[in-house]
Design an enzyme around this catalytic site. Structure first.
Site, PDB file in Angstrom:
ATOM      1  N   GLU A   1      30.885 -17.892  21.769  1.00  0.00           N
ATOM      2  CA  GLU A   1      31.957 -18.774  21.347  1.00  0.00           C
ATOM      3  C   GLU A   1      33.288 -18.025  21.309  1.00  0.00           C
ATOM      4  O   GLU A   1      33.355 -16.878  20.860  1.00  0.00           O
ATOM      5  CB  GLU A   1      31.644 -19.366  19.973  1.00  0.00           C
ATOM      6  CG  GLU A   1      30.314 -20.119  19.941  1.00  0.00           C
ATOM      7  CD  GLU A   1      30.178 -21.032  18.745  1.00  0.00           C
ATOM      8  OE1 GLU A   1      31.027 -20.959  17.845  1.00  0.00           O
ATOM      9  OE2 GLU A   1      29.221 -21.820  18.715  1.00  0.00           O
TER      10      GLU A   1
ATOM     11  N   GLU B   1      31.966 -15.491  17.999  1.00  0.00           N
ATOM     12  CA  GLU B   1      30.609 -15.112  17.618  1.00  0.00           C
ATOM     13  C   GLU B   1      29.663 -15.451  18.759  1.00  0.00           C
ATOM     14  O   GLU B   1      30.026 -16.173  19.688  1.00  0.00           O
ATOM     15  CB  GLU B   1      30.170 -15.843  16.347  1.00  0.00           C
ATOM     16  CG  GLU B   1      30.111 -17.362  16.496  1.00  0.00           C
ATOM     17  CD  GLU B   1      29.802 -18.066  15.199  1.00  0.00           C
ATOM     18  OE1 GLU B   1      29.969 -17.451  14.132  1.00  0.00           O
ATOM     19  OE2 GLU B   1      29.383 -19.234  15.253  1.00  0.00           O
TER      20      GLU B   1
END
Length: 663
Positions: free
Chosen positions: A275, A288
């Site tokens: 992400e 993350e």
């Protein structure tokens, strides 16, 4: 080979995994808590094993019980889905130690990437762009204030073991830190059994874009494109789409390269999602890595034609990925709306209880629905509020929006509150349709909360015609019952007044085959339908355009609540004289005589903010209740003085319980 698979999850994701496993000829074992003994995933599985009481810590998060269930059933493998134990490296290690195949990455990869602090350090080593922040556990509010001052506000408090939007708070001033720090740690502990928290600089108005990767145990990797996940509320995704209308090919390739570099750095295999937050200049920063199947994976499956769950299972069996990067073809556009059991018009408070009516729109090659509920089933206070996902697929983004809108028009859920009207309000907003997105979209578009969409010309015309059709169909039935069929149309009359939310519309009505010709404001509408009285869905044709509206009867059938495209409108039909007199009827203020503050949800009280004798103002926080793994604040609807506090921290309250008594 995997011949039997235990699904260590519940709800829609358990149902989705079961369907793919069945397609592959694999026997499926479900697990369930007390609250889920009659759930859909239990019904779909070949076998089901009870694992404990309703609280997740005693059932779905109890590692020993999950392993024992796998041994009892003789399962070859365990698929954790998302949430619960899906990113718990100790659980993955325990599964491996017991000789059971874990459908996911290695325990070591989960450990490295599941710890958000270590993940950022690894990303830096892999030359992946990262956001500035403090890469360490912050134990006290005092430390958090000191670090935030150094970084500069706004900052983001985040759970080290977080995911799924849980354990995250944006803090813009020192005054906001106390409640934010406490809530972040509480949610982190309750959702992940790990209260550690860190801080990173918050980037204003970013987009949230993620890359779906797949790797096998032989060092092969592919990227399955990106997903735009910028429509979020409290950092939890609401609407996702693939691909992103914002990325250009140059940026996309850079994100692919960095994503694969990170996966290689940790020896990753299985499905995973990297992400990123992307600023307005297309600079992207690692947020993350989710070492599991994502909630929004269906949109990627729709634009690639691949079954990600099947590929995860094949990778777990040691197979080589059957596709190379050159084989990945992104075709068309897919959009997913998450349907949550919550009330958007009451601050998105979770809604629990029995689903009295449940009817999904008809599925086709353009519509996909992943759900975990059924008519007569219950939505529990103990688990996440998401009950279904509805996805549309089309050649273009505009067409995908249109198809999703039509599907949501036909989705009927009664007995609990839901957010379908909110999803449609977003889809129909000019900004969303233009693709002008950011993670602040909802905060900016609905600064004062969501009270429902406002009637526009098309919606008001469609609702007015539908209301007229329904009321006159009912009146026509009355004439049939009293043996006046021959004169039914004459008895119905031609002049009426339709009231929509207090606005009066004089109309002239004339019958036609299967409907009526309705005239008002120098416009003519021809509405036809084969609708039957009592049906909750009105599917009709108005001036050669097809529409679907939901019909709710109120006040002994003299008033309707009609839902269409995110709009909820109260409709009543009057004769011209009755409409004239009705304008003088007194309207009562429902809040004026409030003496008690009732709980609007079921859950556990985690904080009481007032005491007897306190003077309170309208909108003031009174009680914090934890439900569906989130903290929900009950506020006062009126000004007043507290006479008594009828609850305390640690108590479980039910919907309608009196929490505070006012003088």
């Amino acid at each position: 080979m995997i011949k039997s698979l235990l699904v260590a999850n519940r709800g829609e994701i358990a149902c989705r995994i079961i369907r793919t496993a069945r397609k592959m000829g694999i026997k499926v074992i479900a697990v369930h808590s007390d609250a889920d003994k009659n759930s859909l995933h239990v019904r779909l599985a070949d076998d089901a094993i009870f694992i404990g009481p309703a609280p997740a810590t005693q059932s779905y998060l109890n590692q020993k019980k999950i392993i024992d269930a796998a041994k009892i059933s003789g399962a070859d493998a365990i698929h954790p889905g998302y949430g619960f134990l899906s990113e718990n490296y100790e659980f993955a290690k325990l599964v491996e130690r017991n000789g059971i195949n874990f459908i996911g990455p290695s325990a070591e990869a989960i450990r490295k990437m599941g710890d958000k602090i270590e993940a950022k350090k690894i990303a830096r080593e892999a030359k992946v762009s990262i956001v500035d922040g403090y890469m360490g556990d912050i134990k006290t509010e005092k430390d958090a204030l000191k670090i935030a001052k150094k970084l500069g506000y706004p900052i983001m408090l985040k759970a080290v073991a977080g995911g799924g939007g849980k354990g995250m708070r944006v803090v813009r001033t020192e005054d906001e830190m106390q409640q934010a720090f406490k809530s972040t740690r509480n949610e982190a502990q309750n959702n992940f059994s790990d209260g550690r928290t860190f801080i990173e600089k918050f980037i204003e108005s970013p987009r949230h874009i993620e890359i779906q990767i797949l790797g096998d145990k032989h060092g092969n990797y592919v990227c399955l494109g990106e997903r735009e996940c910028s429509i979020q509320r409290h950092h939890q995704k609401v609407i996702e789409e693939a691909p992103s209308a914002f990325l250009d090919e140059k940026t996309r390739k850079k994100m692919y390269a960095q994503s694969i570099a990170l996966a290689k750095e940790v020896g990753y295999f299985s499905a995973g999602t990297i992400e990123y937050i992307v600023d307005q200049k297309k600079n992207f920063f690692f947020l993350e890595m989710n070492t599991r199947l994502q909630v929004e994976h269906p949109v990627t499956e729709l634009v690639t034609g691949l079954d990600i769950v099947e590929l995860m299972i094949r990778v777990a069996m040691g197979e080589v990925l059957p596709i190379k990067q050159s084989d990945v073809n992104i075709s068309g556009w897919a959009i997913e709306g998450r349907i949550y059991a919550e009330d958007p018009s009451s601050g998105f408070i979770p809604s629990t209880g029995r689903i009295t009516t449940y009817s999904e729109p008809s599925t086709s090659s353009n519509i996909r629905i992943d759900s975990g509920v059924y008519e007569g089933g219950e939505v529990s206070m103990f688990y996440d509020a998401m009950i279904a996902k509805v996805c549309s697929y089309a050649e273009t983004r505009d067409k995908a929006i249109q198809i999703l809108n039509q599907a949501l028009d036909q989705y009927i859920i009664r007995g609990i509150s839901h957010n379908i009207s909110f999803l449609q309000a977003i889809l129909n907003s000019e900004r969303f349709q233009k693709g002008d997105l950011s993670t602040n979209f909802i905060d900016e578009e609905y600064k004062d909360g969501f009270a429902g969409s406002v009637l526009r010309s098309e919606e008001s015309s469609v609702i007015l015609c539908a209301a007229t059709f329904v009321f006159l169909t009912d009146k026509k039935r009355c004439t049939t019952i009293s043996d006046q069929m021959r004169s039914a149309n004459r008895w119905i009359g031609t002049r009426w007044v339709v009231a929509l939310d207090g606005v009066y519309y004089p109309v002239t009505v004339r019958p036609i085959d299967d409907g009526y010709k309705i005239s008002f404001e120098n416009r003519r509408f021809f509405i036809t339908s084969r609708w039957l009285l009592g049906s909750k869905l009105l599917q009709c044709t108005i001036n050669q355009h097809k529409y679907s509206l939901q019909i709710n009867y109120l006040k002994g059938c003299t008033e309707l609540l009609i839902e269409f495209r995110g709009v909820k409108s109260n409709a009543t039909l009057f004769t011209p004289r009755a409409a004239e007199l009705n304008k003088f009827m007194r309207v009562f203020d429902s809040d004026s005589d409030i003496k008690d503050v009732e709980s609007s949800i079921s859950g556990m009280v985690v904080d009481v903010k007032v005491s007897p004798g306190d003077c309170i103002s309208k909108g003031q926080p009174l009680v914090v209740i934890e439900a569906m793994k989130m903290e929900n604040v009950i506020t006062s609807k009126v000004e007043g003085k507290v006479a008594a506090v009828n609850t305390k921290v640690g108590e479980v309250c039910s919907l309608g319980d009196i929490l505070i008594t006012l003088e």
